[in-house]
Scaffold this motif. Structure first.
Motif: not given
Length: 177
Positions: A78-93, A102-110
């Motif tokens: 996740f740190d390698i491939y996903c954080t550039p778009c999703h950030d370390h906490a998964g909020y899409g920032q 474009p901002h990806p959706p937060s992993f924390h939405i319902a």
């Protein structure tokens, strides 16, 4: 006279481009002195895996058992491939959307909290929206590991009250931090 000279100067470089289409090459089974075995068609290097390899596809269909090792591997990937778009906490920032993408959706939405883990594996495999496929970068087993880590992220940001200790529940009842 000047126009003719300019036209000639502009056409001269274009005529030189045809050399690219007449480069030397080998046909598949043609002998070659380039390689030690004398063949122009070489076997794939050791460790090369075909995209439609049955073992690789089977790993994509088999959800592994949840374990700490799986989550740790998922965090690493996740740190390698996903954080550039999703950030370390998964909020899409992440850094990429901060630069105008474009901002990806937060992993924390319902919607994503309720989605099955196979949904995340499918998005990594196929891509979704402006996210392209990572199928050629992330091994199938690692896609499941990333999905497991996303579940851990979701739990870390909104734990169920039942998972809290009695002291932590008491603080919630008091309106504490």
């Amino acid at each position: 006279m000047t126009r003719a000279l300019i036209a000639l100067m502009l056409l001269l470089p274009v005529s030189a481009c045809d050399q690219m289409s007449h480069q030397p090459r080998y046909d598949s089974y043609e002998p070659s002195s380039l390689f030690a075995d004398g063949k122009s068609m070489q076997a794939p290097p050791d460790g090369a895996i075909a995209r439609d390899d049955p073992e690789r596809l089977a790993a994509l269909q088999q959800k592994p058992a949840m374990s700490l090792g799986l989550i740790e591997r998922g965090r690493e990937r996740f740190d390698i491939y996903c954080t550039p778009c999703h950030d370390h906490a998964g909020y899409g920032q992440g850094a990429v959307p901060a630069r105008g993408f474009p901002h990806p959706p937060s992993f924390h939405i319902a919607r994503l909290r309720e989605a099955p883990s196979s949904y995340f594996v499918d998005v990594i495999t196929q891509g979704h929206g402006v996210m392209y496929s990572y199928a050629d970068r992330v091994m199938p087993a690692d896609r499941w590991a990333i999905a497991a880590y996303i579940r851990a992220l979701q739990l870390s940001q909104d734990p169920p009250v039942a998972a809290l200790s009695p002291d932590e529940r008491a603080k919630l009842g008091e309106g504490g931090s």
